[in-house]
Design an enzyme around this catalytic site. Structure first.
Site, PDB file in Angstrom:
ATOM      1  N   LYS A  72       0.816  -1.215   0.000  1.00 14.17           N
ATOM      2  CA  LYS A  72       0.000   0.000   0.000  1.00 14.17           C
ATOM      3  C   LYS A  72       0.850   1.267   0.000  1.00 14.17           C
ATOM      4  O   LYS A  72       0.455   2.290  -0.574  1.00 14.17           O
ATOM      5  CB  LYS A  72      -0.923   0.001   1.212  1.00 14.17           C
ATOM      6  CG  LYS A  72      -1.945  -1.125   1.238  1.00 14.17           C
ATOM      7  CD  LYS A  72      -2.672  -1.170   2.576  1.00 14.17           C
ATOM      8  CE  LYS A  72      -3.662  -2.312   2.660  1.00 14.17           C
ATOM      9  NZ  LYS A  72      -4.297  -2.404   3.990  1.00 14.17           N
ATOM     10  N   TYR A 197      -5.763  -4.776  -6.782  1.00 19.80           N
ATOM     11  CA  TYR A 197      -5.441  -4.785  -5.351  1.00 19.80           C
ATOM     12  C   TYR A 197      -4.944  -6.154  -4.894  1.00 19.80           C
ATOM     13  O   TYR A 197      -3.918  -6.257  -4.203  1.00 19.80           O
ATOM     14  CB  TYR A 197      -6.683  -4.361  -4.561  1.00 19.80           C
ATOM     15  CG  TYR A 197      -6.483  -4.380  -3.072  1.00 19.80           C
ATOM     16  CD1 TYR A 197      -5.628  -3.470  -2.451  1.00 19.80           C
ATOM     17  CD2 TYR A 197      -7.147  -5.307  -2.272  1.00 19.80           C
ATOM     18  CE1 TYR A 197      -5.439  -3.483  -1.083  1.00 19.80           C
ATOM     19  CE2 TYR A 197      -6.972  -5.324  -0.906  1.00 19.80           C
ATOM     20  CZ  TYR A 197      -6.116  -4.419  -0.317  1.00 19.80           C
ATOM     21  OH  TYR A 197      -5.928  -4.445   1.042  1.00 19.80           O
ATOM     22  N   TYR A 249      -1.184  -0.702  11.477  1.00 13.52           N
ATOM     23  CA  TYR A 249      -2.607  -0.886  11.765  1.00 13.52           C
ATOM     24  C   TYR A 249      -2.990  -0.094  13.017  1.00 13.52           C
ATOM     25  O   TYR A 249      -2.485   1.004  13.250  1.00 13.52           O
ATOM     26  CB  TYR A 249      -2.949  -2.372  11.897  1.00 13.52           C
ATOM     27  CG  TYR A 249      -2.548  -3.202  10.696  1.00 13.52           C
ATOM     28  CD1 TYR A 249      -2.944  -2.846   9.413  1.00 13.52           C
ATOM     29  CD2 TYR A 249      -1.770  -4.354  10.837  1.00 13.52           C
ATOM     30  CE1 TYR A 249      -2.588  -3.612   8.302  1.00 13.52           C
ATOM     31  CE2 TYR A 249      -1.416  -5.125   9.735  1.00 13.52           C
ATOM     32  CZ  TYR A 249      -1.824  -4.742   8.477  1.00 13.52           C
ATOM     33  OH  TYR A 249      -1.474  -5.491   7.389  1.00 13.52           O
ATOM     34  N   VAL A 267      -0.037  -8.812   6.698  1.00 12.08           N
ATOM     35  CA  VAL A 267      -0.517  -9.969   7.448  1.00 12.08           C
ATOM     36  C   VAL A 267       0.195 -11.272   7.078  1.00 12.08           C
ATOM     37  O   VAL A 267      -0.064 -12.303   7.687  1.00 12.08           O
ATOM     38  CB  VAL A 267      -2.043 -10.145   7.325  1.00 12.08           C
ATOM     39  CG1 VAL A 267      -2.763  -8.992   7.998  1.00 12.08           C
ATOM     40  CG2 VAL A 267      -2.466 -10.298   5.876  1.00 12.08           C
TER      41      VAL A 267
END
Length: 313
Positions: A72, A197, A249, A267
């Site tokens: 990202k 994505y 996060y 993750v």
């Protein structure tokens, strides 16, 4: 004779990796993407790279894993290079959420259809829709080419089983995308943006690749090993600010206090972090804490930062 920081790293890094590897037992590998559940629980690796090309690897640094949310940061940079700040931030905000990375709740509660920041899933989906290209294939090819250049690795590619696993089980991301489409926030259709994505998240790297990408950020967009400026300094500044405020996060504040460095986790257990003007660092440890960050990786980085006083704060 006083030992240099680099010599201390070479002397102690393996010892620290083994010390923190044991904390992986308290974590849990990601299971909501079925392919990620196959990762080895106790894996832990790190690679550090400096501006002269000197590097130190320890533990499972050569193991491959997918970028997931680390991607990202760099799709945000590419979208900024494509369109500029005003266009990108008219569709995605700049604030931390305090919520889980895949939460959909605040999409409807505050400025409907404008995600809080580009590093949560909804924001990253919007950013992915802004990458220039005629279709999903062309946009994804541009992202992969950009990542290869930043990593200095023309062999970077997708992990196809992970891509398929994400695509087949990404129901929450799909629901976010339809909501964003309804609000006029997306720059393309739902299936097109999700293909982009999911593919960017499934790009396979090792710790060395992350360290090289981090090194470019550590030197404000210039790759010190090639001398090429790959990213405008302003966009690196934006990216690093988001990494501090949102990159870990809803554990970003805790990480900022404990470590004090820009970082982005994924993750799959990866963490990209950097010491500005000095090092690029890539870490992998698939066992995650409740916030979705590598439990052993976070502790290892904190040990390094505190030992060598790397915190920016």
């Amino acid at each position: 004779m006083v030992m240099s920081e680099w010599d201390q790293l070479k002397l102690h890094l393996q010892e620290w990796v083994e010390e923190y590897r044991g904390t992986s037992a308290a974590g849990k590998v990601a299971e909501y993407i079925p392919e990620l559940s196959k990762a080895e629980q106790d894996r832990l690796g790190i690679h550090l790279l400096d501006s002269r090309g000197h590097s130190i690897s320890s533990g499972d640094a050569q193991a491959g894993f997918t970028m997931q949310s680390i991607s990202k940061v760099f799709t945000l940079i590419l979208a900024l290079m494509d369109h500029g700040e005003a266009a990108v931030f008219s569709k995605v905000g700049m604030e931390p959420t305090g919520d889980h990375f895949n939460s959909i709740m605040k999409l409807e509660l505050s400025q409907p259809g404008i995600p809080f920041n580009p590093l949560i899933n909804a924001g990253a989906i919007v950013v992915s829709s802004k990458i220039k290209g005629e279709n999903a294939k062309e946009k994804s090819a541009r992202i992969l080419s950009f990542f290869r250049e930043l990593a200095g690795n023309p062999g970077l590619d997708y992990d196809e089983p992970v891509y398929r696993s994400e695509s087949e089980t990404g129901h929450l991301n799909r629901s976010m995308a339809y909501f964003l489409l309804d609000k006029g926030t997306l720059g393309c259709g739902v299936e097109e943006v999700l293909d982009i994505y999911f593919r960017q998240c499934s790009i396979k790297v090792c710790c060395e690749d992350l360290a090289r990408m981090a090194l470019v950020l550590a030197f404000d967009g210039t790759d010190p090993l090639s001398g090429k400026t790959l990213i405008p300094r302003r966009y690196v500044q934006i990216a690093k600010t988001f990494m501090v405020t949102c990159g870990m996060y809803n554990g970003s504040g805790e990480f900022a206090i404990g470590v004090g460095l820009p970082a982005k986790s994924g993750v799959s257990g990866g963490i990209l972090t950097l010491v500005p003007g000095r090092y690029g660092i890539g870490v992998v440890g698939p066992a995650l804490n409740p916030k979705g960050n590598s439990i052993a990786g976070v502790q290892l980085i904190e040990r390094l930062s505190r030992t060598f006083d790397w915190s920016l704060f």
